[in-house]
Structures are given as C-alpha cells and as structure tokens.
Enzyme design. Structure first.
Site, PDB file in Angstrom:
ATOM      1  CG  PHE A 228     -55.729  45.663 -48.394  1.00 45.38           C
ATOM      2  CD1 PHE A 228     -55.044  45.562 -49.822  1.00 45.38           C
ATOM      3  CD2 PHE A 228     -56.684  46.676 -49.000  1.00 45.38           C
ATOM      4  CE1 PHE A 228     -54.991  46.585 -50.420  1.00 45.38           C
ATOM      5  CE2 PHE A 228     -57.130  47.476 -49.578  1.00 45.38           C
ATOM      6  CZ  PHE A 228     -55.777  47.790 -50.553  1.00 45.38           C
ATOM      7  CB  CYS A 338     -49.712  49.537 -41.644  1.00 50.21           C
ATOM      8  SG  CYS A 338     -49.561  49.233 -43.414  1.00 50.21           S
TER       9      CYS A 338
HETATM   10  N1  SAH Z   1     -55.588  42.294 -42.895  1.00 51.54           N
HETATM   11  C1  SAH Z   1     -55.141  41.587 -42.688  1.00 51.54           C
HETATM   12  C2  SAH Z   1     -53.597  42.088 -42.472  1.00 51.54           C
HETATM   13  C3  SAH Z   1     -52.983  43.143 -44.092  1.00 51.54           C
HETATM   14  S1  SAH Z   1     -51.610  42.819 -44.861  1.00 51.54           S
HETATM   15  C4  SAH Z   1     -54.810  41.353 -40.988  1.00 51.54           C
HETATM   16  O1  SAH Z   1     -55.388  41.300 -39.854  1.00 51.54           O
HETATM   17  O2  SAH Z   1     -53.727  40.706 -40.776  1.00 51.54           O
HETATM   18  C5  SAH Z   1     -52.092  43.870 -46.010  1.00 51.54           C
HETATM   19  C6  SAH Z   1     -52.418  42.584 -47.266  1.00 51.54           C
HETATM   20  O3  SAH Z   1     -52.448  43.101 -48.377  1.00 51.54           O
HETATM   21  C7  SAH Z   1     -51.357  41.216 -47.682  1.00 51.54           C
HETATM   22  O4  SAH Z   1     -52.030  40.218 -48.088  1.00 51.54           O
HETATM   23  C8  SAH Z   1     -51.157  41.750 -49.712  1.00 51.54           C
HETATM   24  O5  SAH Z   1     -51.627  40.532 -50.309  1.00 51.54           O
HETATM   25  C9  SAH Z   1     -52.777  42.409 -49.593  1.00 51.54           C
HETATM   26  N2  SAH Z   1     -52.353  43.036 -50.751  1.00 51.54           N
HETATM   27  C10 SAH Z   1     -50.896  44.107 -51.518  1.00 51.54           C
HETATM   28  N3  SAH Z   1     -51.465  44.760 -52.309  1.00 51.54           N
HETATM   29  C11 SAH Z   1     -53.091  44.130 -52.822  1.00 51.54           C
HETATM   30  C12 SAH Z   1     -53.776  44.731 -53.828  1.00 51.54           C
HETATM   31  N4  SAH Z   1     -53.254  45.635 -54.427  1.00 51.54           N
HETATM   32  N5  SAH Z   1     -55.031  44.102 -53.402  1.00 51.54           N
HETATM   33  C13 SAH Z   1     -55.157  43.473 -53.095  1.00 51.54           C
HETATM   34  N6  SAH Z   1     -54.766  42.667 -51.325  1.00 51.54           N
HETATM   35  C14 SAH Z   1     -53.190  43.334 -51.720  1.00 51.54           C
END
Ligand code: SAH
Length: 394
Positions: A228, A338
């Site tokens: 993520f 979060c």
């Molecule tokens: N770690 C990041 C923030 C994560 S926000 C930072 O440091 O800024 C959450 C992210 O999860 C988003 O980019 C979204 O596209 C991704 N996401 C949501 N569901 C997901 C899934 N099932 N598999 C992979 N990525 C996912």
C-alpha cells in the site's frame, strides 16, 4: 436557536467530546427546527446552557460543538482566534515552513475543518456541512493569517453524502491565485511531486512523515516490501537511510507512476514497483516462501463507523498474518491502521492473534501515532486514528 438534550445524555458529554449524536436531542417542534449548518445553543433538560455548535439534521453527528462558554458567539472573531491558535502551534513545533497539517479538525477544536499547507497553497477540506457552508469565510481568515496565495476548498463525495451537502457546494473551489498543475514539496527531507487540482487530484499523507523516517532507521541494510505504498514515502525514506532494495506495491498504476517520479526526484535508484492487490501479492510471496528484512503494511481505512469495527479487525488480522509470514526471522514489520474506530488496544490484540496464527512472536519496539501536527484531543478518542507499530518479528 435552542435545542435540548435528552435527560440521560448530558453525563456522557461532560468530558468535552465535541459531537452530539443523533438521538441525543429532544424532538424538535416541526415548525421550528434549526437550519442545517446553523448555530444552535445546546441546553440541558434542566434548562441550563451547555454548549454552542453547528447543527445538521442529515448527519449522525447532529451538533458539532465549538464552545462551552455562553458568552462566546461563533462569529468571525471567534473562528479567527481558533484558527490562529492552531497555526501558532505549528509555528511553535517548527512545522510552519514545511508541508504541514495546519488544522486537524477535532484535534484543534475545529470539528469538520482540515487544512493542509503546501508552500503558499492551502488545501482546506470540509468534513461537515456547517464548515462547508462557511468555506469562503474560512478561506479569507486563513489567507489573512498565513499570507497564503491560494486556498483550495475540497470535499469528499462520501462526506457530502453523510452530511447531505448540496451538490453545487461539493465541487472544488479556488480562492486567490491560480494553482500550478504540479508542485514539488518537501516532507521529512523527501521531495514529492503532488497535484492539487483537477481530475488528477491527489491527497498526500502528512501524518506518516515521522513514521517513515523511524521505520527507515530499522530498514538499513534490509530488503524492504512496502505494501500500500501510494507515492512511495516509506520506500524512498528506507532507500535514503540505506535499505538494500525496496519493492513498492499498490493497486493503483497512477500511484506507482508517481513512485517512479518521486524516486527520481530524490535520486534513489533501488525502488522497484509492483502493481496488484496487496492480499494477493502477499499470498503469493507466502506460498513461494519469499521473505524480506522489512515489511510495511499501510492499508486504507477498513471501516467508516463503529458498526464495522469487527469486520475491520478481521481484515487487519488476515493482512497482518500474511505480512508477518513474509518477514525474515529477526526482520522488522511496520504495521499501520488509519481506521479511527479501531482502538489502539484492539489493534494490539489483533497483532498478537495474527502473530500467533503465523507461528511467530513479535517484539513491539515503538507504538506510534500521527505526526505532532495532527494533535489527538483527549476528549475525542476518534482523533487517535493512526496506529503505527514498529515491530521485530522473531
Ligand atoms: N503508505 C502510503 C499511504 C497509503 S494510502 C504513504 O506512506 O503515503 C493507501 C494506498 O493503498 C493507496 O495508494 C491505495 O491505492 C492502496 N490500496 C487500496 N486498496 C489496495 C489493495 N487491495 N491492494 C493494494 N493497494 C491498495
């Protein structure tokens, strides 16, 4: 206008929680109801003044409270003082000159108002109708107090639905000078390219600023799996701190494009990207027996309200069990949540359960939260939304 609390509802509110939920007020006389977004005075059933706030009949949060002092009106001078107190805190903490969360809703006694500052552009997000209706007033106050050239007012569609906000108010509005399409900002010593406007609009996660740096310290000399990853903050910080390699994974191709750009901006050359569903990727790595010296799990919110907490915890359990399996013995896990309605102690218990089922033990090295420019209000536990545990997996 005056509204009255039901007899048994005052006690729970005496601690200063800024929300009065639906069902807490006496039924209103139909011919005499407050307008959505307007100021109401909340009285106890004994007829005593309790607090003053903004009313919304569409929201589960029926009244958001801003003052418990009868002599304070919610006028321009009041909001200016509240907002300037929030700005002063960031100045005192040394955040004002960088990308910072200037106003953190309940955490700054301004329920429904979020403001992030990127150089001389402010992004103001209203999460309540009462605040949304006052967007122009707040933009003016913010410009006066900060000297910002531009204030962008944005809302999320989910918020508009929750708060019953009229369609025409939910489009982005720009107050002040036009905004450049992209901007390069600095956060925690890392450069990021961000887009603030248009269909390409992206948020940015300022709350993880210090957590990325703390995690990076653990990842020196390690191979890192950043699940993520969004725009790659954890990977780039790890790489800068001396990680051997980083694999940044996200389901969004657009986010991964941005990771590549950001890696370039920071002259980092050992961050690779992988697009896909995090659960499937982790399952595959687990079945292949592939492990990493460090794993980051930073998923989006798993639940909105209180009702889905159990479901969210099951999601975290499954994710963390997979994540733990992909950490080499003695490696590190950085696991985040979060979801505001998942309490810290629930997250702790979930992690214990996940480790046990993965047949591993965990040493928690740090239990962190959001960065200090995202204050947590003692009377509003929901403001402690971000959990970030730094762990060793044995
Ligand atoms: N770690 C990041 C923030 C994560 S926000 C930072 O440091 O800024 C959450 C992210 O999860 C988003 O980019 C979204 O596209 C991704 N996401 C949501 N569901 C997901 C899934 N099932 N598999 C992979 N990525 C996912």
């Amino acid at each position: 206008m005056r509204v009255t609390l039901k007899p048994n509802k005052l006690r729970a509110l005496l601690g200063g929680h800024p929300w009065i939920l639906d069902g807490s007020l006496e039924l209103l006389d139909k011919s005499n109801t407050p307008q959505d977004g307007s100021v109401v005075d909340v009285y106890s059933d004994k007829g005593r003044f309790f607090a003053r706030g903004l009313y919304n009949s569409h929201s589960k949060i029926r009244v958001r409270l801003y003052t418990w002092n009868e002599s304070e009106s919610l006028d321009d001078a009041f909001w200016t003082k509240r907002i300037s107190t929030a700005i002063d805190l960031r100045k005192e903490l040394g955040y004002f000159s960088q990308a910072t969360r200037l106003i953190n809703s309940e955490g700054d006694a301004l329920s429904g108002l979020i403001v992030d500052k990127y150089e001389d552009v402010l992004v103001m997000q209203a999460t309540s109708l009462g605040i949304l209706l006052r967007a122009e007033q707040f933009a003016q106050i913010l410009q006066n107090l900060t000297g910002a050239k531009t204030v962008i007012a944005t809302t999320e569609p989910a918020m508009a639905r929750r708060e019953g906000a009229p369609e025409e108010l939910t489009a982005d509005r720009v107050f002040g000078a036009p905004v450049p399409e992209t901007m390069v900002i600095q956060s925690g010593g890392i450069k990021y390219e961000i887009q603030l406007l248009g269909g390409q609009k992206t948020g940015f996660y300022l709350d993880q600023r210090e957590n990325r740096l703390a995690a990076a310290e653990l990842f020196k000399g390690k191979t890192v799996l950043d699940m993520f990853c969004y725009h790659g903050g954890f990977s780039i910080a790890a790489s800068q701190a001396g990680a051997v390699s980083c694999l940044a994974c996200d389901s969004s191709a657009k986010a991964l494009e941005q990771v590549k750009k950001n890696a370039q901006l920071n002259a980092v050359d050992n961050v690779e990207t992988l697009q896909g569903d995090s659960f499937q990727i982790l399952e595959r790595f687990k079945s292949e027996g592939r492990t990493f010296g460090g794993v980051v799990l930073d998923p989006p919110k798993f639940a909105q309200g209180k009702r889905s907490v159990q479901e969210a915890l099951r999601g975290y359990h499954y994710l963390n069990k997979l994540g733990i399996s992909c950490v080499a013995p003695g490696g590190f896990l950085v696991t985040c949540s979060c979801t505001g309605s998942v309490r810290r102690e629930d997250f702790f218990d979930m992690l214990h359960g996940a480790a046990s089922q993965a047949g591993r033990r965990i040493q928690i090295l740090q239990q962190r939260g959001a960065a200090p420019d995202h204050p947590v209000l003692d009377s509003c536990p929901e403001t402690d939304y971000l959990k970030c545990f730094l762990c060793r997996v044995i």
